[in-house]
Design an enzyme around this catalytic site. Structure first.
Site, PDB file in Angstrom:
ATOM      1  N   ASN A  65      11.772   4.211  -1.870  1.00  0.00           N
ATOM      2  CA  ASN A  65      10.516   4.926  -1.657  1.00  0.00           C
ATOM      3  C   ASN A  65      10.799   6.401  -1.403  1.00  0.00           C
ATOM      4  O   ASN A  65      10.519   7.263  -2.231  1.00  0.00           O
ATOM      5  CB  ASN A  65       9.762   4.281  -0.481  1.00  0.00           C
ATOM      6  CG  ASN A  65       8.431   4.924  -0.195  1.00  0.00           C
ATOM      7  OD1 ASN A  65       8.370   6.067   0.235  1.00  0.00           O
ATOM      8  ND2 ASN A  65       7.348   4.198  -0.425  1.00  0.00           N
ATOM      9  N   ILE A  92       5.690   2.974  -4.218  1.00  0.00           N
ATOM     10  CA  ILE A  92       4.778   4.121  -4.167  1.00  0.00           C
ATOM     11  C   ILE A  92       3.636   3.816  -3.209  1.00  0.00           C
ATOM     12  O   ILE A  92       2.837   2.901  -3.438  1.00  0.00           O
ATOM     13  CB  ILE A  92       4.227   4.439  -5.574  1.00  0.00           C
ATOM     14  CG1 ILE A  92       5.369   4.830  -6.518  1.00  0.00           C
ATOM     15  CG2 ILE A  92       3.166   5.531  -5.507  1.00  0.00           C
ATOM     16  CD1 ILE A  92       4.926   5.063  -7.958  1.00  0.00           C
ATOM     17  N   ASP A  93       3.581   4.556  -2.099  1.00  0.00           N
ATOM     18  CA  ASP A  93       2.504   4.430  -1.114  1.00  0.00           C
ATOM     19  C   ASP A  93       1.485   5.540  -1.376  1.00  0.00           C
ATOM     20  O   ASP A  93       1.859   6.705  -1.515  1.00  0.00           O
ATOM     21  CB  ASP A  93       3.046   4.572   0.307  1.00  0.00           C
ATOM     22  CG  ASP A  93       4.137   3.561   0.622  1.00  0.00           C
ATOM     23  OD1 ASP A  93       4.075   2.440   0.091  1.00  0.00           O
ATOM     24  OD2 ASP A  93       5.051   3.898   1.408  1.00  0.00           O
ATOM     25  N   TYR A  94       0.216   5.208  -1.387  1.00  0.00           N
ATOM     26  CA  TYR A  94      -0.782   6.225  -1.751  1.00  0.00           C
ATOM     27  C   TYR A  94      -2.122   5.976  -1.049  1.00  0.00           C
ATOM     28  O   TYR A  94      -2.407   4.868  -0.575  1.00  0.00           O
ATOM     29  CB  TYR A  94      -0.992   6.238  -3.269  1.00  0.00           C
ATOM     30  CG  TYR A  94      -1.685   4.991  -3.774  1.00  0.00           C
ATOM     31  CD1 TYR A  94      -3.065   4.942  -3.930  1.00  0.00           C
ATOM     32  CD2 TYR A  94      -0.955   3.832  -4.059  1.00  0.00           C
ATOM     33  CE1 TYR A  94      -3.700   3.795  -4.373  1.00  0.00           C
ATOM     34  CE2 TYR A  94      -1.583   2.679  -4.496  1.00  0.00           C
ATOM     35  CZ  TYR A  94      -2.960   2.666  -4.649  1.00  0.00           C
ATOM     36  OH  TYR A  94      -3.598   1.525  -5.072  1.00  0.00           O
ATOM     37  N   TYR A 114       1.920   9.387  -0.601  1.00  0.00           N
ATOM     38  CA  TYR A 114       2.324   9.834   0.731  1.00  0.00           C
ATOM     39  C   TYR A 114       3.712   9.291   1.048  1.00  0.00           C
ATOM     40  O   TYR A 114       4.017   8.131   0.771  1.00  0.00           O
ATOM     41  CB  TYR A 114       1.333   9.352   1.792  1.00  0.00           C
ATOM     42  CG  TYR A 114       0.069  10.182   1.864  1.00  0.00           C
ATOM     43  CD1 TYR A 114      -0.176  11.026   2.945  1.00  0.00           C
ATOM     44  CD2 TYR A 114      -0.867  10.146   0.837  1.00  0.00           C
ATOM     45  CE1 TYR A 114      -1.326  11.791   3.012  1.00  0.00           C
ATOM     46  CE2 TYR A 114      -2.021  10.916   0.890  1.00  0.00           C
ATOM     47  CZ  TYR A 114      -2.243  11.741   1.979  1.00  0.00           C
ATOM     48  OH  TYR A 114      -3.374  12.521   2.032  1.00  0.00           O
TER      49      TYR A 114
END
Length: 259
Positions: free
Chosen positions: A103, A129-131, A142
């Protein structure tokens, strides 16, 4: 008929197993080894283990703890947290992990993904993928456990991950994490259309129909945390997983919709 993968996600925090809501409000839910043993009995497809402390504390993966978890797991295990070098990925794979999840490194040093993919194969690397949406309504990625906004949107970052050799992309909606409100199917659909590698949908699952919706919108696999560790409505800790008959019905339903 290709079987849909249904993946529990376990979060490690201070050596214990926790579950979050929107990446905050971490609730202790037990010992990770015990959870893995229960998931063994339930014959889960695979499992994801994420150490949410490692990157924030600039710690390397805890190889001893990971080896213990992998030693108990009868299913393929993907691990993420604190991986910044090819050598660390190599140690994890040698200690029992089937895949590594990157990440922070995807954002800061994606060349590492390329190096891992070249040495161990694309299938060994998952880009995470953090969003979430900004105050202006734009969807942004983010970093730092969802605390720092980046310049990236999920689609462009997924393309970058694929270019560097990632074999899968795990899309995690921060806003839906732990909410049981269903997956963000719009982002799943648009991202899956932009890349040729599989998408793992994560964040918001509350029922089997959410799995079906994510697959119909382009996901190749579905992941969940709260749905598999809590019993609603009181959020009592209870490890669960769909029965094989339920997953078979899910697959048959999806197959009917696509033929």
């Amino acid at each position: 008929m290709k079987r849909v993968r249904v993946i529990p996600v376990l979060l490690l925090h201070n050596s214990g197993l926790v579950k979050s809501i929107k990446f905050k409000k971490h609730q202790y839910v037990g010992d990770p080894i015990n959870a893995v043993k229960i998931f063994n009995e339930k014959e889960v497809d695979e499992i994801i283990v994420l150490d949410i402390d490692a990157t924030a504390k600039k710690q390397s993966p805890n190889l001893k703890a990971i080896e213990e978890i992998c030693g108990e797991a009868f299913m393929p295990l993907a691990y993420g947290g604190g991986i910044t070098t090819l050598e660390q990925a190599q140690e994890l794979l040698y200690h029992g992990a089937e895949k590594v999840i990157l990440n922070h490194t995807l954002l800061e040093n994606p060349k590492v993904i390329e190096n891992i993919a070249k040495q161990f194969g694309n299938q060994s690397v998952v880009a995470s993928i953090d969003y979430k949406k900004t105050l202006l309504g734009k969807t942004k990625v983010y970093g730092s456990n969802g605390s720092k906004k980046t310049k990236w949107n999920p689609i462009d970052l997924a393309k970058k991950a694929e270019d560097y050799g990632a074999g899968e992309v795990m899309l995690n909606s921060i806003e839906r994490d732990g909410t049981y409100t269903g997956y963000d199917v719009d982002t799943i659909e648009h991202t899956s259309a932009a890349v040729s590698i599989p998408i793992i949908a994560c964040g918001g699952a509350g029922e089997l129909n959410d799995f079906k919706s994510a697959i119909q919108h382009g996901a190749s696999a579905v992941a969940a945390g709260s749905m598999f560790v809590f019993q609603r409505p009181n959020q009592a800790v209870l490890i669960s997983y769909p029965k094989s008959t339920e997953i078979n019905e899910l697959n048959e339903s999806i197959q009917r919709r696509t033929t």
